[in-house]
Design a protein around this motif. Structure first.
Motif, short mmCIF file in Angstrom:
data_model
loop_
_atom_site.label_atom_id
_atom_site.label_comp_id
_atom_site.label_asym_id
_atom_site.label_seq_id
_atom_site.Cartn_x
_atom_site.Cartn_y
_atom_site.Cartn_z
N VAL A 112 20.50 -21.66 -9.68
CA VAL A 112 19.79 -21.53 -8.40
C VAL A 112 18.76 -20.41 -8.48
CG1 VAL A 112 20.05 -20.92 -5.96
CG2 VAL A 112 21.67 -22.50 -7.04
N ARG A 113 19.16 -19.27 -9.04
CA ARG A 113 18.23 -18.14 -9.12
C ARG A 113 17.06 -18.43 -10.06
NH1 ARG A 113 20.22 -14.15 -6.18
NH2 ARG A 113 22.47 -14.04 -5.84
N SER A 114 17.31 -19.22 -11.09
CA SER A 114 16.24 -19.57 -12.01
C SER A 114 15.24 -20.54 -11.36
CB SER A 114 16.83 -20.21 -13.26
OG SER A 114 15.81 -20.73 -14.10
N LEU A 115 15.77 -21.52 -10.61
CA LEU A 115 14.91 -22.54 -10.02
C LEU A 115 14.14 -22.02 -8.81
CD1 LEU A 115 17.22 -25.69 -10.18
CD2 LEU A 115 15.08 -25.34 -11.42
N PHE A 116 14.79 -21.17 -8.00
CA PHE A 116 14.21 -20.81 -6.72
C PHE A 116 13.85 -19.33 -6.60
CE2 PHE A 116 17.07 -24.48 -5.98
CZ PHE A 116 16.08 -25.43 -5.77
N LYS A 117 14.15 -18.56 -7.59
CA LYS A 117 13.69 -17.19 -7.75
C LYS A 117 13.64 -16.40 -6.44
CE LYS A 117 11.18 -18.20 -11.99
NZ LYS A 117 11.53 -19.65 -12.10
N GLU A 118 12.43 -16.10 -5.94
CA GLU A 118 12.30 -15.24 -4.77
C GLU A 118 12.82 -15.88 -3.50
OE1 GLU A 118 8.51 -17.62 -5.04
OE2 GLU A 118 9.77 -16.50 -6.44
N ASN A 119 13.10 -17.19 -3.53
CA ASN A 119 13.64 -17.86 -2.35
C ASN A 119 15.17 -17.83 -2.30
OD1 ASN A 119 11.36 -18.60 -0.91
ND2 ASN A 119 11.06 -20.47 -2.06
N THR A 120 15.80 -17.15 -3.24
CA THR A 120 17.26 -17.02 -3.24
C THR A 120 17.62 -15.61 -2.78
OG1 THR A 120 17.43 -18.56 -5.10
CG2 THR A 120 19.37 -17.22 -4.60
N PHE A 121 18.54 -15.53 -1.81
CA PHE A 121 18.99 -14.22 -1.34
C PHE A 121 19.64 -13.44 -2.49
CE2 PHE A 121 19.00 -16.50 2.77
CZ PHE A 121 18.28 -15.59 3.54
N LEU A 122 19.40 -12.16 -2.52
CA LEU A 122 20.09 -11.30 -3.49
C LEU A 122 21.59 -11.28 -3.20
CD1 LEU A 122 17.61 -8.29 -3.59
CD2 LEU A 122 17.84 -10.14 -5.26
N PRO B 50 5.01 -28.20 10.39
CA PRO B 50 4.33 -27.69 9.18
C PRO B 50 4.55 -26.19 8.96
CG PRO B 50 2.74 -28.16 10.91
CD PRO B 50 4.04 -28.73 11.38
N GLU B 51 5.04 -25.48 9.98
CA GLU B 51 5.26 -24.04 9.85
C GLU B 51 6.65 -23.70 9.30
OE1 GLU B 51 2.72 -22.02 10.43
OE2 GLU B 51 1.59 -23.84 10.91
N LEU B 52 7.50 -24.69 9.11
CA LEU B 52 8.87 -24.44 8.64
C LEU B 52 8.86 -23.86 7.23
CD1 LEU B 52 11.95 -24.77 9.18
CD2 LEU B 52 11.76 -27.03 8.12
N LYS B 53 9.60 -22.76 7.06
CA LYS B 53 9.70 -22.11 5.75
C LYS B 53 11.16 -22.03 5.33
CE LYS B 53 5.59 -19.18 6.28
NZ LYS B 53 5.08 -19.88 7.48
N ILE B 54 11.37 -21.85 4.04
CA ILE B 54 12.72 -21.62 3.54
C ILE B 54 13.00 -20.12 3.60
CG2 ILE B 54 14.23 -21.72 1.52
CD1 ILE B 54 12.81 -24.29 0.72
N GLU B 55 13.93 -19.75 4.46
CA GLU B 55 14.33 -18.34 4.56
C GLU B 55 15.00 -17.89 3.28
OE1 GLU B 55 14.48 -14.75 6.75
OE2 GLU B 55 13.60 -16.66 7.37
N GLY B 56 15.81 -18.80 2.71
CA GLY B 56 16.44 -18.48 1.44
C GLY B 56 17.62 -19.39 1.13
N PHE B 57 17.89 -19.54 -0.16
CA PHE B 57 19.11 -20.19 -0.60
C PHE B 57 20.20 -19.13 -0.66
CE2 PHE B 57 15.68 -22.77 -2.20
CZ PHE B 57 16.13 -24.07 -2.03
N LEU B 58 21.37 -19.47 -0.11
CA LEU B 58 22.48 -18.52 -0.04
C LEU B 58 23.66 -19.04 -0.83
CD1 LEU B 58 23.79 -15.97 1.23
CD2 LEU B 58 24.54 -17.46 3.11
N VAL C 3 14.66 -21.85 7.48
CA VAL C 3 15.97 -22.45 7.26
C VAL C 3 16.69 -21.72 6.13
CG1 VAL C 3 14.92 -24.24 5.80
CG2 VAL C 3 17.23 -24.58 6.69
N ILE C 4 17.96 -21.41 6.37
CA ILE C 4 18.84 -20.89 5.32
C ILE C 4 19.65 -22.06 4.78
CG2 ILE C 4 20.88 -19.46 4.87
CD1 ILE C 4 19.82 -17.47 6.93
N ILE C 5 19.69 -22.18 3.45
CA ILE C 5 20.39 -23.28 2.80
C ILE C 5 21.59 -22.72 2.03
CG2 ILE C 5 20.20 -25.21 1.19
CD1 ILE C 5 17.13 -25.10 1.67
N PRO C 6 22.80 -22.86 2.56
CA PRO C 6 23.98 -22.41 1.81
C PRO C 6 24.22 -23.34 0.62
CG PRO C 6 24.46 -22.65 4.16
CD PRO C 6 23.17 -23.35 3.90
N VAL C 7 24.52 -22.76 -0.52
CA VAL C 7 24.81 -23.53 -1.73
C VAL C 7 26.17 -23.08 -2.26
CG1 VAL C 7 24.05 -24.14 -4.05
CG2 VAL C 7 22.35 -23.65 -2.28
N GLN C 8 27.15 -23.95 -2.16
CA GLN C 8 28.48 -23.62 -2.66
C GLN C 8 28.47 -23.65 -4.18
OE1 GLN C 8 31.56 -26.19 -1.24
NE2 GLN C 8 33.20 -25.04 -2.22
#
Length: 257
Positions: free
Chosen positions: A202-212, A176-184, A146-151
């Motif tokens: 967002v980048r501090s809390l979720f680090k590698e799970n946040t899209f560059l 159970p296989e659902l993963k976070i693709e990234g916070f956008l 899942v991609i999670i857009p964050v305004q």
């Protein structure tokens, strides 16, 4: 092997549909075969490709209701490598019926419907409605990630907390296989203090799970919506298009995870 990616956040106006439309187009331009599935009764994903959803005979509603097979509701988008499975307001009646008279497999309808066609595509991108009801749960139940857009605005983190709680519940009970693709990060403006603060949090809390990649506030994105054409085709040289091409490359890079 195909990947099913839901784009979800129960908060409206965060860029879910814009991301679904333009990520699909960008992936198509990078030689990936994509099916964009609209699970929002507003039907804006297909509209973003110029489809008049009021005239569409077969939609995701007919598919989930068992009236037609998924392959018979798929439309060509007019954009390279992108097909559409559209929606319209009829879909809202299905969600209401699932709530009032839940079926044994109420949250597995979408996965079952897609099973016969998913291997025809590299990516199936699902545009979820701005809620965490039966339609979104169907999407999350059959998705690999899942991609999670964050305004970048006030109260953004409250919405993030709610979607993370729902994802955790889905992982425990349904997928159970659902993963976070990234916070956008979306509608990002580096010139504002708020944009910088939300981005840093967002980048501090979720680090590698946040899209560059961050999606900027960009007039070309707005204009492309009015023209009912993905910004990656409408104005491919714009900063908005460049951001979505960059996002698509990040998603492709994740194939190796």
């Amino acid at each position: 092997m195909s990947r099913i990616i839901a784009i979800a956040n129960q908060k409206g106006g965060v860029g879910k549909t814009t991301t679904a439309i333009n990520l699909s187009s960008a992936l198509g331009s990078l030689n990936r075969k994509v099916l964009l599935i609209d699970m929002d009764p507003q039907g804006n994903s297909a509209r973003g490709y110029g489809v008049d959803i009021a005239l569409v005979e077969n939609t995701i509603f007919e598919v989930l209701s068992g009236k037609v097979a998924a392959k018979d509701a798929i439309l060509e988008s007019g954009i390279l490598n992108v097909d559409l499975l559209p929606s319209n307001l009829r879909l809202a009646t299905l969600e209401a019926s699932l709530v009032s008279s839940p079926q044994a497999n109420a949250f597995g309808l979408l996965g079952q419907a897609l099973s016969s066609i998913k291997d025809d595509y590299d990516y199936l991108i699902i545009d979820c409605p701005p809620s965490l009801g039966a339609l979104s749960l169907n999407a999350l139940t059959c998705s690999s990630s899942v991609i999670i857009p964050v305004q970048c605005e006030y109260f953004a983190m409250e919405a993030v907390g709610a979607i993370l709680s729902s994802i955790s519940n889905v992982q425990r009970r349904l997928n159970p296989e659902l993963k976070i693709e990234g916070f956008l990060l979306t509608m990002y403006d580096a010139r504002t203090q708020l944009g910088a603060e939300i981005s840093a949090e967002v980048r501090s809390l979720f680090k590698e799970n946040t899209f560059l990649t961050s999606i900027p506030r960009n007039q070309s994105i707005v204009d492309s919506q009015a023209s009912q054409t993905p910004v990656t085709s409408f104005k491919p040289s714009s900063s908005g298009a460049a951001a979505y091409f960059s996002l698509a490359r990040e998603v492709i890079d994740h194939e190796q995870r």
